[in-house]
Design a protein around this motif. Structure first.
Motif, PDB file in Angstrom:
ATOM      1  N   UNK A 115      47.680 -56.907  37.144  1.00 38.66           N
ATOM      2  CA  UNK A 115      47.262 -56.011  36.505  1.00 38.66           C
ATOM      3  C   UNK A 115      47.549 -55.241  35.383  1.00 38.66           C
ATOM      4  N   UNK A 116      47.211 -54.399  34.966  1.00 41.53           N
ATOM      5  CA  UNK A 116      46.901 -54.016  33.661  1.00 41.53           C
ATOM      6  C   UNK A 116      47.481 -52.382  33.916  1.00 41.53           C
ATOM      7  N   UNK A 140      43.790 -51.773  37.356  1.00 45.91           N
ATOM      8  CA  UNK A 140      42.640 -52.612  36.845  1.00 45.91           C
ATOM      9  C   UNK A 140      43.272 -54.380  37.246  1.00 45.91           C
ATOM     10  N   UNK A 141      42.472 -54.702  38.368  1.00 50.87           N
ATOM     11  CA  UNK A 141      42.701 -56.442  38.433  1.00 50.87           C
ATOM     12  C   UNK A 141      42.640 -57.564  37.526  1.00 50.87           C
ATOM     13  N   UNK A 142      42.897 -58.379  36.432  1.00 51.74           N
ATOM     14  CA  UNK A 142      42.074 -59.286  36.213  1.00 51.74           C
ATOM     15  C   UNK A 142      41.780 -60.736  37.089  1.00 51.74           C
ATOM     16  N   UNK A 143      40.501 -61.209  36.521  1.00 52.37           N
ATOM     17  CA  UNK A 143      40.002 -62.111  37.556  1.00 52.37           C
ATOM     18  C   UNK A 143      40.438 -63.439  37.164  1.00 52.37           C
ATOM     19  N   UNK A 144      41.075 -64.054  38.362  1.00 51.78           N
ATOM     20  CA  UNK A 144      41.424 -64.810  37.825  1.00 51.78           C
ATOM     21  C   UNK A 144      41.396 -66.482  38.956  1.00 51.78           C
ATOM     22  N   UNK A 145      39.729 -65.919  39.077  1.00 55.05           N
ATOM     23  CA  UNK A 145      38.099 -67.604  39.456  1.00 55.05           C
ATOM     24  C   UNK A 145      39.403 -68.467  40.057  1.00 55.05           C
ATOM     25  N   UNK A 146      39.960 -67.636  41.597  1.00 57.88           N
ATOM     26  CA  UNK A 146      40.978 -68.478  42.242  1.00 57.88           C
ATOM     27  C   UNK A 146      41.506 -69.469  41.848  1.00 57.88           C
ATOM     28  N   UNK A 147      42.038 -69.367  40.764  1.00 56.18           N
ATOM     29  CA  UNK A 147      43.450 -69.607  40.046  1.00 56.18           C
ATOM     30  C   UNK A 147      44.339 -69.544  41.108  1.00 56.18           C
ATOM     31  N   UNK A 148      45.738 -70.525  40.849  1.00 64.06           N
ATOM     32  CA  UNK A 148      47.209 -69.648  42.314  1.00 64.06           C
ATOM     33  C   UNK A 148      48.179 -70.321  40.992  1.00 64.06           C
ATOM     34  N   UNK A 149      47.817 -70.622  39.677  1.00 62.23           N
ATOM     35  CA  UNK A 149      48.342 -71.084  38.625  1.00 62.23           C
ATOM     36  C   UNK A 149      48.045 -70.470  36.981  1.00 62.23           C
ATOM     37  N   UNK A 150      48.730 -69.950  36.969  1.00 67.28           N
ATOM     38  CA  UNK A 150      48.668 -69.311  35.456  1.00 67.28           C
ATOM     39  C   UNK A 150      49.957 -69.123  34.103  1.00 67.28           C
ATOM     40  N   UNK A 159      44.396 -65.009  23.544  1.00 69.04           N
ATOM     41  CA  UNK A 159      43.350 -64.995  24.981  1.00 69.04           C
ATOM     42  C   UNK A 159      44.806 -63.805  26.488  1.00 69.04           C
ATOM     43  N   UNK A 160      45.837 -63.107  25.461  1.00 70.31           N
ATOM     44  CA  UNK A 160      46.256 -62.578  26.350  1.00 70.31           C
ATOM     45  C   UNK A 160      45.953 -61.647  27.642  1.00 70.31           C
ATOM     46  N   UNK A 161      46.760 -61.978  28.679  1.00 73.46           N
ATOM     47  CA  UNK A 161      48.137 -62.435  28.719  1.00 73.46           C
ATOM     48  C   UNK A 161      48.133 -63.735  28.970  1.00 73.46           C
ATOM     49  N   UNK A 162      47.159 -64.495  29.051  1.00 70.37           N
ATOM     50  CA  UNK A 162      47.745 -66.109  29.463  1.00 70.37           C
ATOM     51  C   UNK A 162      47.836 -66.289  28.069  1.00 70.37           C
ATOM     52  N   UNK A 163      48.372 -67.814  28.535  1.00 68.11           N
ATOM     53  CA  UNK A 163      49.048 -68.596  27.842  1.00 68.11           C
ATOM     54  C   UNK A 163      48.189 -69.305  26.754  1.00 68.11           C
ATOM     55  N   UNK A 164      47.694 -69.949  25.058  1.00 62.85           N
ATOM     56  CA  UNK A 164      47.180 -70.741  24.911  1.00 62.85           C
ATOM     57  C   UNK A 164      47.242 -71.552  24.091  1.00 62.85           C
ATOM     58  N   UNK A 165      48.820 -71.398  23.816  1.00 67.16           N
ATOM     59  CA  UNK A 165      49.233 -72.606  23.520  1.00 67.16           C
ATOM     60  C   UNK A 165      49.931 -72.037  22.155  1.00 67.16           C
TER      61      UNK A 165
END
Length: 73
Positions: A23-24, A28-38, A48-54
């Protein structure tokens, strides 16, 4: 009971695996698109914060080693 595992990777992201939500600051919840690993960015360079893009590769160094926090005051 569902569980969540958080792994601090050397020279990179934090991997979150299991049953969780992100959540921010306003709840508000970020949509994870069904992922169980991020992977979560911790270098600040991801576009692509908060997600890692390498983007950390070659720009972020941290040797992740577990340690105990001191007791709460």
């Amino acid at each position: 009971m569902a569980s969540t595992k958080i792994t601090v990777n050397n020279n990179g992201s934090i991997k979150v695996d299991g049953d969780f939500e992100i959540v921010d600051r306003e709840g508000n919840t970020y949509g994870l698109g069904g992922r169980t690993l991020v992977s979560i960015c911790r270098c600040g360079l991801s576009s692509n914060k908060p997600y890692c893009d390498g983007s950390h590769k070659g720009h972020f160094e941290h040797d992740a080693q577990a340690f105990d926090l001191p007791p709460k005051k």
